[in-house]
Design a protein around this motif. Structure first.
Motif, PDB file in Angstrom:
ATOM      1  N   GLY A 254      32.987 111.433  -9.457  1.00 22.48           N
ATOM      2  CA  GLY A 254      32.798 112.431 -10.508  1.00 22.48           C
ATOM      3  C   GLY A 254      32.853 111.831 -11.891  1.00 22.48           C
ATOM      4  O   GLY A 254      32.008 112.113 -12.739  1.00 22.48           O
ATOM      5  N   ARG A 255      33.845 110.967 -12.147  1.00 16.97           N
ATOM      6  CA  ARG A 255      33.987 110.353 -13.465  1.00 16.97           C
ATOM      7  C   ARG A 255      32.826 109.417 -13.754  1.00 16.97           C
ATOM      8  O   ARG A 255      32.351 109.344 -14.882  1.00 16.97           O
ATOM      9  CB  ARG A 255      35.316 109.595 -13.553  1.00 16.97           C
ATOM     10  N   ALA A 256      32.420 108.674 -12.746  1.00 12.52           N
ATOM     11  CA  ALA A 256      31.297 107.760 -12.937  1.00 12.52           C
ATOM     12  C   ALA A 256      30.039 108.534 -13.294  1.00 12.52           C
ATOM     13  O   ALA A 256      29.289 108.148 -14.194  1.00 12.52           O
ATOM     14  CB  ALA A 256      31.075 106.928 -11.678  1.00 12.52           C
ATOM     15  N   GLU A 257      29.805 109.671 -12.614  1.00 15.01           N
ATOM     16  CA  GLU A 257      28.613 110.467 -12.895  1.00 15.01           C
ATOM     17  C   GLU A 257      28.663 111.013 -14.325  1.00 15.01           C
ATOM     18  O   GLU A 257      27.631 111.079 -14.997  1.00 15.01           O
ATOM     19  CB  GLU A 257      28.511 111.611 -11.892  1.00 15.01           C
ATOM     20  N   GLU A 258      29.857 111.384 -14.793  1.00 15.54           N
ATOM     21  CA  GLU A 258      29.989 111.856 -16.169  1.00 15.54           C
ATOM     22  C   GLU A 258      29.629 110.745 -17.157  1.00 15.54           C
ATOM     23  O   GLU A 258      28.971 110.995 -18.174  1.00 15.54           O
ATOM     24  CB  GLU A 258      31.417 112.328 -16.424  1.00 15.54           C
ATOM     25  N   ALA A 259      30.076 109.528 -16.862  1.00 16.03           N
ATOM     26  CA  ALA A 259      29.764 108.397 -17.743  1.00 16.03           C
ATOM     27  C   ALA A 259      28.266 108.133 -17.765  1.00 16.03           C
ATOM     28  O   ALA A 259      27.680 107.886 -18.826  1.00 16.03           O
ATOM     29  CB  ALA A 259      30.519 107.152 -17.286  1.00 16.03           C
ATOM     30  N   PHE A 260      27.611 108.194 -16.587  1.00 14.17           N
ATOM     31  CA  PHE A 260      26.166 107.966 -16.519  1.00 14.17           C
ATOM     32  C   PHE A 260      25.433 109.053 -17.310  1.00 14.17           C
ATOM     33  O   PHE A 260      24.481 108.763 -18.049  1.00 14.17           O
ATOM     34  CB  PHE A 260      25.680 107.975 -15.063  1.00 14.17           C
ATOM     35  N   GLU A 261      25.866 110.307 -17.130  1.00 10.27           N
ATOM     36  CA  GLU A 261      25.215 111.417 -17.818  1.00 10.27           C
ATOM     37  C   GLU A 261      25.354 111.292 -19.329  1.00 10.27           C
ATOM     38  O   GLU A 261      24.403 111.510 -20.080  1.00 10.27           O
ATOM     39  CB  GLU A 261      25.832 112.742 -17.337  1.00 10.27           C
ATOM     40  N   ARG A 262      26.540 110.917 -19.771  1.00  5.57           N
ATOM     41  CA  ARG A 262      26.790 110.774 -21.204  1.00  5.57           C
ATOM     42  C   ARG A 262      25.919 109.669 -21.802  1.00  5.57           C
ATOM     43  O   ARG A 262      25.335 109.830 -22.873  1.00  5.57           O
ATOM     44  CB  ARG A 262      28.274 110.478 -21.437  1.00  5.57           C
ATOM     45  N   GLU A 263      25.823 108.535 -21.100  1.00 11.39           N
ATOM     46  CA  GLU A 263      25.032 107.418 -21.625  1.00 11.39           C
ATOM     47  C   GLU A 263      23.545 107.744 -21.577  1.00 11.39           C
ATOM     48  O   GLU A 263      22.789 107.384 -22.485  1.00 11.39           O
ATOM     49  CB  GLU A 263      25.326 106.159 -20.823  1.00 11.39           C
ATOM     50  N   ALA A 264      23.107 108.450 -20.521  1.00  9.57           N
ATOM     51  CA  ALA A 264      21.698 108.845 -20.417  1.00  9.57           C
ATOM     52  C   ALA A 264      21.322 109.768 -21.570  1.00  9.57           C
ATOM     53  O   ALA A 264      20.258 109.630 -22.181  1.00  9.57           O
ATOM     54  CB  ALA A 264      21.442 109.532 -19.075  1.00  9.57           C
ATOM     55  N   LYS A 265      22.208 110.709 -21.899  1.00  8.30           N
ATOM     56  CA  LYS A 265      21.942 111.620 -23.007  1.00  8.30           C
ATOM     57  C   LYS A 265      21.881 110.861 -24.332  1.00  8.30           C
ATOM     58  O   LYS A 265      21.094 111.219 -25.221  1.00  8.30           O
ATOM     59  CB  LYS A 265      23.018 112.702 -23.070  1.00  8.30           C
ATOM     60  N   ALA A 266      22.702 109.817 -24.465  1.00  7.56           N
ATOM     61  CA  ALA A 266      22.677 109.014 -25.687  1.00  7.56           C
ATOM     62  C   ALA A 266      21.316 108.335 -25.848  1.00  7.56           C
ATOM     63  O   ALA A 266      20.755 108.295 -26.948  1.00  7.56           O
ATOM     64  CB  ALA A 266      23.797 107.982 -25.669  1.00  7.56           C
ATOM     65  N   VAL A 267      20.777 107.790 -24.750  1.00 11.78           N
ATOM     66  CA  VAL A 267      19.454 107.149 -24.796  1.00 11.78           C
ATOM     67  C   VAL A 267      18.400 108.161 -25.219  1.00 11.78           C
ATOM     68  O   VAL A 267      17.565 107.896 -26.096  1.00 11.78           O
ATOM     69  CB  VAL A 267      19.090 106.550 -23.421  1.00 11.78           C
ATOM     70  N   LEU A 268      18.436 109.356 -24.610  1.00 10.74           N
ATOM     71  CA  LEU A 268      17.432 110.386 -24.900  1.00 10.74           C
ATOM     72  C   LEU A 268      17.557 110.895 -26.339  1.00 10.74           C
ATOM     73  O   LEU A 268      16.547 111.189 -26.983  1.00 10.74           O
ATOM     74  CB  LEU A 268      17.580 111.542 -23.907  1.00 10.74           C
ATOM     75  N   ARG A 269      18.785 110.979 -26.859  1.00  7.97           N
ATOM     76  CA  ARG A 269      18.969 111.420 -28.237  1.00  7.97           C
ATOM     77  C   ARG A 269      18.326 110.432 -29.208  1.00  7.97           C
ATOM     78  O   ARG A 269      17.671 110.825 -30.173  1.00  7.97           O
ATOM     79  CB  ARG A 269      20.459 111.561 -28.578  1.00  7.97           C
ATOM     80  N   ILE A 270      18.542 109.139 -28.945  1.00  7.92           N
ATOM     81  CA  ILE A 270      17.968 108.117 -29.834  1.00  7.92           C
ATOM     82  C   ILE A 270      16.442 108.185 -29.810  1.00  7.92           C
ATOM     83  O   ILE A 270      15.784 108.145 -30.846  1.00  7.92           O
ATOM     84  CB  ILE A 270      18.455 106.713 -29.419  1.00  7.92           C
ATOM     85  N   LEU A 271      15.865 108.319 -28.600  1.00 11.57           N
ATOM     86  CA  LEU A 271      14.408 108.403 -28.481  1.00 11.57           C
ATOM     87  C   LEU A 271      13.868 109.637 -29.197  1.00 11.57           C
ATOM     88  O   LEU A 271      12.848 109.578 -29.893  1.00 11.57           O
ATOM     89  CB  LEU A 271      14.008 108.429 -27.002  1.00 11.57           C
ATOM     90  N   ALA A 272      14.555 110.775 -29.012  1.00  8.18           N
ATOM     91  CA  ALA A 272      14.089 112.014 -29.637  1.00  8.18           C
ATOM     92  C   ALA A 272      14.127 111.921 -31.156  1.00  8.18           C
ATOM     93  O   ALA A 272      13.249 112.434 -31.856  1.00  8.18           O
ATOM     94  CB  ALA A 272      14.943 113.185 -29.148  1.00  8.18           C
ATOM     95  N   LYS A 273      15.157 111.247 -31.682  1.00  6.67           N
ATOM     96  CA  LYS A 273      15.253 111.103 -33.134  1.00  6.67           C
ATOM     97  C   LYS A 273      14.149 110.208 -33.683  1.00  6.67           C
ATOM     98  O   LYS A 273      13.602 110.452 -34.753  1.00  6.67           O
ATOM     99  CB  LYS A 273      16.608 110.507 -33.506  1.00  6.67           C
ATOM    100  N   ARG A 274      13.841 109.165 -32.911  1.00  4.49           N
ATOM    101  CA  ARG A 274      12.862 108.198 -33.414  1.00  4.49           C
ATOM    102  C   ARG A 274      11.422 108.650 -33.191  1.00  4.49           C
ATOM    103  O   ARG A 274      10.554 108.354 -34.012  1.00  4.49           O
ATOM    104  CB  ARG A 274      13.090 106.844 -32.732  1.00  4.49           C
TER     105      ARG A 274
END
Length: 316
Positions: A254-274
């Motif tokens: 569960g914790r690992a999946e939360e970490a993956f989800e958080r990092e994936a969202k960070a990647v998508l946020r950067i792409l969306a901003k750029r």
């Protein structure tokens, strides 16, 4: 009345980026770069141009992303500058990756390899990086195994500055002004203004270091910047705590999946901003990744890539 709040470290990434990458502070960055160059016996540069100027909104939106300072010198050498407070399990690998990426991004399709120019990475850590090496400041480039005096190339250089208690005794052996820069970064949050004036007398240090200390004092009184620094510190502490807890629990799913989800969202946020929008196929592939290190690398690449197509090639 003295400020009762804890002092912010002068090696905080928010402050360092504000200091070195704010418009008008190019001469301060130049002073630090040349101090490192001089201490390593390398030639100075005459001017620098920051490629990623300080933007408080970027820090506010991406609390965990590690934002390096990238600058091009007058002779087209590129400097990548990173201050790292917390130890990363793959820190050296990540540093090599970022340097190699910066080196490769100099060329466009059809360009000649002769257009490639040196990339010099300067890393200041607040943790012990190389226990086997006694020096505080070490310089690396590619040499022959059997004859280290033979240098294959200096196009990829690394300077490491380990600002840790066990190596502070070496400060007197380091050339000025780098010694003064390191004293500034290490002591600013530990000593009073009067003590700092005694440690770094204005008539004995480079004027840029005095400017840096005054910028630090202003930073600590700026509520917005303090908040950004506090938020990034808390976000990093929360992330590190969660990751250590997950490891103690056998990398609980569960914790690992939360970490993956958080990092994936960070990647998508950067792409969306750029690039304003992100294809659904990218979102699906990014959310399917279960390798945290790869997600972190994708976040770094998303920040530096030129087009979505370029990012898509790396995502394949």
């Amino acid at each position: 009345m003295p400020d009762p709040r804890p002092k912010i470290s002068a090696t905080s990434d928010v402050f360092v980026h504000d200091l070195f990458a704010s418009p008008g502070n190019e001469h301060i960055l130049l002073s630090f770069v040349n101090a490192v160059q001089e201490n390593a016996g390398q030639p100075p540069v005459k001017e620098t141009k920051v490629l990623n100027p300080f933007n408080p909104k970027t820090f506010a939106a991406d609390k965990r992303s590690i934002i390096d300072i990238k600058a091009v010198a007058h002779n087209d050498r590129t400097f990548v500058i990173e201050f790292q407070v917390g130890k990363h399990t793959a820190f050296v690998n990540r540093t090599l990756y970022l340097c190699a990426k910066t080196y490769c991004l100099q060329l466009n399709e059809g360009d000649d390899y002769e257009l490639l120019l040196p990339v010099i990475t300067i890393i200041l850590t607040r943790f012990l990086l190389f226990q086997e090496l006694k020096k505080l400041h070490n310089t690396f480039w590619l040499t022959a195994q059997d004859d280290p005096e033979f240098v294959l190339t200096k196009d990829m250089q690394f300077h490491t500055l380990e600002l840790v208690q066990s190596k502070l005794a070496q400060l007197p052996t380091i050339k000025k002004p780098l010694r003064h820069w390191l004293e500034f970064f290490y002591h600013s949050d530990k000593k009073s203004e009067a003590e700092m004036k005694t440690l770094l007398p204005a008539n004995q240090v480079a004027p840029e270091i005095e400017e840096a200390y005054q910028a630090y004092l202003r930073f600590t009184q700026n509520e917005e910047l303090r908040r950004l620094a506090d938020e990034r510190l808390i976000a990093n502490l929360d992330f590190n705590t969660q990751m250590r807890a997950a490891q103690r629990e056998g990398h609980a799913k569960g914790r690992a999946e939360e970490a993956f989800e958080r990092e994936a969202k960070a990647v998508l946020r950067i792409l969306a901003k750029r690039f304003q929008s992100v294809p659904e196929s990218f979102e699906e592939r990014i959310h399917a990744i279960t390798d945290l290190q790869r997600l972190e690398k994708l976040a770094d690449f998303a920040f530096g890539c030129k087009t979505l197509d370029e990012f898509g090639e790396v995502l394949k």
